[in-house]
Design a protein around this motif. Structure first.
Motif, PDB file in Angstrom:
ATOM      1  N   UNK A 167       2.055  14.694  12.946  1.00  0.00           N
ATOM      2  CA  UNK A 167       2.119  14.116  11.614  1.00  0.00           C
ATOM      3  C   UNK A 167       1.431  12.765  11.648  1.00  0.00           C
ATOM      4  N   UNK A 168       0.698  12.478  10.589  1.00  0.00           N
ATOM      5  CA  UNK A 168      -0.136  11.288  10.528  1.00  0.00           C
ATOM      6  C   UNK A 168       0.338  10.387   9.401  1.00  0.00           C
ATOM      7  N   UNK A 169       0.573   9.128   9.727  1.00  0.00           N
ATOM      8  CA  UNK A 169       0.993   8.157   8.726  1.00  0.00           C
ATOM      9  C   UNK A 169      -0.251   7.441   8.219  1.00  0.00           C
ATOM     10  N   UNK A 170      -0.473   7.529   6.906  1.00  0.00           N
ATOM     11  CA  UNK A 170      -1.657   6.928   6.291  1.00  0.00           C
ATOM     12  C   UNK A 170      -1.228   6.071   5.108  1.00  0.00           C
ATOM     13  N   UNK A 171      -2.041   5.060   4.814  1.00  0.00           N
ATOM     14  CA  UNK A 171      -1.844   4.245   3.610  1.00  0.00           C
ATOM     15  C   UNK A 171      -3.114   4.321   2.776  1.00  0.00           C
ATOM     16  N   UNK A 172      -2.936   4.230   1.469  1.00  0.00           N
ATOM     17  CA  UNK A 172      -4.071   4.327   0.565  1.00  0.00           C
ATOM     18  C   UNK A 172      -3.696   5.150  -0.652  1.00  0.00           C
ATOM     19  N   UNK A 173      -4.674   5.544  -1.453  1.00  0.00           N
ATOM     20  CA  UNK A 173      -6.107   5.485  -1.204  1.00  0.00           C
ATOM     21  C   UNK A 173      -6.731   4.144  -1.586  1.00  0.00           C
ATOM     22  N   UNK A 174      -7.987   3.965  -1.095  1.00  0.00           N
ATOM     23  CA  UNK A 174      -8.777   2.792  -1.411  1.00  0.00           C
ATOM     24  C   UNK A 174     -10.126   3.255  -1.947  1.00  0.00           C
ATOM     25  N   UNK A 217       0.833  -1.203   0.000  1.00  0.00           N
ATOM     26  CA  UNK A 217       0.000   0.000   0.000  1.00  0.00           C
ATOM     27  C   UNK A 217       0.863   1.248   0.000  1.00  0.00           C
ATOM     28  N   UNK A 218       0.526   2.255  -0.802  1.00  0.00           N
ATOM     29  CA  UNK A 218       1.265   3.528  -0.765  1.00  0.00           C
ATOM     30  C   UNK A 218       1.177   4.155   0.630  1.00  0.00           C
ATOM     31  N   UNK A 219       2.298   4.626   1.121  1.00  0.00           N
ATOM     32  CA  UNK A 219       2.372   5.203   2.464  1.00  0.00           C
ATOM     33  C   UNK A 219       2.608   6.705   2.369  1.00  0.00           C
ATOM     34  N   UNK A 220       1.853   7.474   3.157  1.00  0.00           N
ATOM     35  CA  UNK A 220       1.938   8.935   3.127  1.00  0.00           C
ATOM     36  C   UNK A 220       2.108   9.457   4.544  1.00  0.00           C
TER      37      UNK A 220
END
Length: 295
Positions: free
Chosen positions: A261-268, A249-252
């Protein structure tokens, strides 16, 4: 809650790094009036769980059970425990033996999180509601309402759960992470009833409507991301990124106006897909990754 806490650690990340019992963190917690306890939590975040526990045990051995510092040390001894039963026993001791301590409401919230993890929403709801009834000045009231609302929804009390979530939303309007989590669970609530239109005087005919826009001009479909964790610490963020970068999954990393700071994966593309990824992320990093809407 103690008024002297000056920095925050996401507890799931601390637990993951230290090799301690991992459960969904009730919320990011702060440290600590005693410098040794501050050092212990820092050690845990660096993956040195045994050293962290020895520091906390040293504090417990030198303070008297009647001192206010004892409740603080007892809380962290429980929070860095290697087994869930040990954590629960220590947290309950804080709430029973030190109910006026500034750590008692934190202990109740952690116990509520433990109860939800154990599949006991009735107990989780009672513990969260106790914060709201017994600790009127606590700054955990909104977080407690969120946990109470989640538990009520699990118990199929939709009306009660939605009311708790609405209270949480109103009580912490500037807490971005909390608002995102409330919105996620609030999606299970029915929409508010439509307001009947008022009777109006007959208006002149409206002008002809413009033709519908081309599909290219339509609003983009909703996308979803999974928020894995949030922190102000470079080390914590890098730890999340290192773990999630090994997935497909792409990590942002998203910087918020609150300094976190928030670590997110996606989009879905679908909520179902995002929820499945959130469950997988929980197994990888612990804590409580959850779904947020894009972009």
């Amino acid at each position: 809650m103690s008024p002297y806490r000056s920095w925050r650690w996401p507890l799931a990340a601390v637990a993951l790094a230290a090799g301690v019992f991992v459960r969904p963190a009730a919320r990011p917690l702060a440290a600590q009036n005693d410098p040794a306890l501050s050092a212990a939590v820092r050690l845990a975040a660096e993956g040195r769980g045994d050293s962290a526990r020895r520091l906390v045990e040293g504090v417990l051995s030198r303070v008297h059970p009647g001192d206010s510092a004892y409740a603080e040390a007892l809380f962290w001894h429980a929070r860095l425990a290697t087994f869930g039963d040990s954590a629960e026993q220590g947290l309950r001791q804080v709430t029973v033996d030190y109910p006026t301590s500034s750590w008692a409401d934190d202990a109740l919230l952690e116990l509520a999180a433990l109860a939800m993890t154990a599949g006991n929403p009735a107990s989780a709801r009672a513990l969260a509601e106790r914060i709201r009834s017994d600790y009127a000045g606590s700054d955990l009231r909104a977080s407690a309402a969120l946990w109470a609302g989640r538990a009520a929804l699990e118990m199929a009390d939709v009306a009660g759960g939605c009311a708790e979530l609405d209270s949480a939303r109103l009580e912490a309007p500037r807490d971005i992470d909390l608002q995102n989590r409330i919105a996620y669970f609030r999606a299970r609530c029915p929409p508010p009833p439509a307001t009947p239109p008022e009777t109006a005087a007959v208006a002149p005919p409206a002008p002809a409507l413009a033709p519908p826009p081309d599909s290219a001009d339509e609003a983009p479909a909703t996308t979803y991301f999974v928020q894995v964790g949030a922190s102000r610490s470079d080390g914590e963020i890098q730890r999340y990124v290192d773990i999630m970068s090994r997935t497909r999954w792409p990590t942002h990393v998203v910087r918020g106006p609150d300094g976190f700071r928030r670590v997110r994966v996606g989009p879905f593309a679908t909520l179902r897909e995002a929820e499945a990824v959130a469950r997988e992320a929980r197994r990888m990093v612990g804590g409580a990754p959850y779904v947020v809407q894009g972009p």
